[in-house]
Design a protein around this motif. Structure first.
Motif, mmCIF file in Angstrom:
data_model
loop_
_atom_site.group_PDB
_atom_site.id
_atom_site.type_symbol
_atom_site.label_atom_id
_atom_site.label_comp_id
_atom_site.label_asym_id
_atom_site.label_seq_id
_atom_site.Cartn_x
_atom_site.Cartn_y
_atom_site.Cartn_z
ATOM 1 N N UNK A 1 42.421 42.311 41.934
ATOM 2 C CA UNK A 1 41.165 42.534 41.379
ATOM 3 C C UNK A 1 40.999 43.885 42.686
ATOM 4 N N UNK A 2 41.958 44.353 44.296
ATOM 5 C CA UNK A 2 41.567 44.960 44.349
ATOM 6 C C UNK A 2 42.346 46.598 43.331
ATOM 7 N N UNK A 3 43.268 45.759 43.203
ATOM 8 C CA UNK A 3 44.273 47.350 42.519
ATOM 9 C C UNK A 3 43.536 47.641 41.370
ATOM 10 N N UNK A 4 42.743 46.309 40.205
ATOM 11 C CA UNK A 4 42.330 46.433 39.281
ATOM 12 C C UNK A 4 40.668 47.765 39.372
ATOM 13 N N UNK A 5 39.776 47.428 40.634
ATOM 14 C CA UNK A 5 39.654 47.163 40.992
ATOM 15 C C UNK A 5 39.396 48.632 41.720
ATOM 16 N N UNK A 6 40.026 49.342 42.180
ATOM 17 C CA UNK A 6 39.992 50.390 42.915
ATOM 18 C C UNK A 6 41.316 51.567 41.798
ATOM 19 N N UNK A 7 41.341 51.765 40.729
ATOM 20 C CA UNK A 7 42.435 52.228 39.809
ATOM 21 C C UNK A 7 41.918 53.712 39.156
ATOM 22 N N UNK A 8 40.698 53.450 39.322
ATOM 23 C CA UNK A 8 40.139 54.280 38.404
ATOM 24 C C UNK A 8 39.814 54.567 37.117
ATOM 25 N N UNK A 9 40.689 53.690 36.323
ATOM 26 C CA UNK A 9 40.790 53.995 34.835
ATOM 27 C C UNK A 9 40.217 52.902 33.982
ATOM 28 N N UNK A 10 39.951 52.184 34.801
ATOM 29 C CA UNK A 10 38.791 50.883 34.116
ATOM 30 C C UNK A 10 37.473 51.543 34.028
ATOM 31 N N UNK A 11 37.022 50.704 32.406
ATOM 32 C CA UNK A 11 35.266 51.046 33.076
ATOM 33 C C UNK A 11 34.398 49.548 33.429
ATOM 34 N N UNK A 12 35.190 48.101 33.319
ATOM 35 C CA UNK A 12 34.323 47.440 34.045
ATOM 36 C C UNK A 12 35.539 46.958 33.569
ATOM 37 N N UNK A 13 35.674 45.637 35.013
ATOM 38 C CA UNK A 13 36.083 44.888 36.237
ATOM 39 C C UNK A 13 35.312 43.738 35.428
ATOM 40 N N UNK A 14 35.515 42.289 35.321
ATOM 41 C CA UNK A 14 35.623 41.516 35.644
ATOM 42 C C UNK A 14 36.556 40.243 36.526
ATOM 43 N N UNK A 15 35.546 39.765 37.284
ATOM 44 C CA UNK A 15 36.460 38.581 37.768
ATOM 45 C C UNK A 15 35.671 36.878 38.085
ATOM 46 N N UNK A 16 36.163 35.822 39.280
ATOM 47 C CA UNK A 16 35.223 35.524 39.165
ATOM 48 C C UNK A 16 36.123 33.981 40.496
ATOM 49 N N UNK A 17 36.085 33.262 40.827
ATOM 50 C CA UNK A 17 36.510 32.425 42.006
ATOM 51 C C UNK A 17 36.038 32.338 42.907
ATOM 52 N N UNK A 18 34.731 33.204 42.956
ATOM 53 C CA UNK A 18 33.934 32.574 44.072
ATOM 54 C C UNK A 18 33.039 32.361 44.041
ATOM 55 N N UNK A 19 32.613 32.144 42.513
ATOM 56 C CA UNK A 19 31.387 31.102 41.979
ATOM 57 C C UNK A 19 30.143 31.496 41.979
ATOM 58 N N UNK A 20 29.839 33.464 42.886
ATOM 59 C CA UNK A 20 28.407 33.571 43.021
ATOM 60 C C UNK A 20 28.528 34.948 42.018
#
Length: 204
Positions: free
Chosen positions: A101-120
């Motif tokens: 998640x950190x790599x995708x979020x900080x890549x400065x490449x994607x317009x949107x990044x979605x994630x789960x696991x926390x249920x929040x």
């Protein structure tokens, strides 16, 4: 183009069926599933809408899940997926492996990044990237998924009605009327809130 994003369905088939029905009402063209599917039966509930799945830490039998996804007309990835949709770069991941998640979020490449696991359910921005968790259909109150309009960038939370013991599910109209206050919190419209108890009679 509208897409739905769900996560952490954990084999809760009634909630999944209701989520798919509400996403059909929202006219989404595809669904991204952020993992923790658990069973082939849950996969089959997504058959009405083309769905792209990644696997989470509770998706133990990946071979059976992959076969069910293929049979349902969906697409599976391993730990994360990436697509270009309506000229937007979109990635999704379960996020139990936090470095992904950190790599995708900080890549400065994607317009949107979605994630789960926390249920929040939450959303925030890192540089150019809007990062969002759609919430969960298990161990979440309320149970939620989201709809993204790629043309406008609007993210709309959808509350999945649940049946209280001895009661009936909330109406779909009320569920889809949930509002976002812009901070990632869900604001329930007055029609969904329970009635306040009547005051006790005045003593004479």
């Amino acid at each position: 183009m509208r897409i739905g994003v769900v996560s952490d369905t954990h084999d809760r088939q009634e909630a999944v069926a209701e989520a798919v029905r509400l996403l059909l009402e929202q006219e989404v063209e595809l669904i991204l599933h952020c993992g923790d599917i658990e069973s082939p039966e849950t996969v089959r509930a997504f058959k009405p809408i083309p769905t792209h799945f990644v696997f989470g830490n509770w998706d133990k039998d990946k071979v059976r899940l992959a076969a069910a996804i293929k049979d349902a007309g969906g697409t599976h990835y391993d730990s994360f997926g990436a697509l270009t949709l309506a000229d937007k770069r979109v990635a999704w991941v379960h996020s139990h492996e936090r470095h992904q998640l950190r790599q995708l979020e900080n890549a400065d490449f994607f317009d949107y990044v979605f994630y789960g696991h926390t249920h929040v359910r939450e959303q925030h921005r890192t540089g150019r990237t809007l990062v969002a968790n759609p919430g969960a259909l298990f161990r979440a109150n309320p149970k939620t998924c989201i709809v993204l309009d790629l043309a406008t960038g609007e993210i709309k939370p959808i509350i999945i009605p649940t049946k209280p013991q001895g009661g009936h599910a909330a109406t779909a109209h009320a569920a889809s009327a949930a509002l976002d206050d812009g901070t990632g919190s869900i604001v329930m419209p007055p029609s969904v809130l329970p009635d306040a108890p009547a005051p006790p009679p005045a003593s004479s």
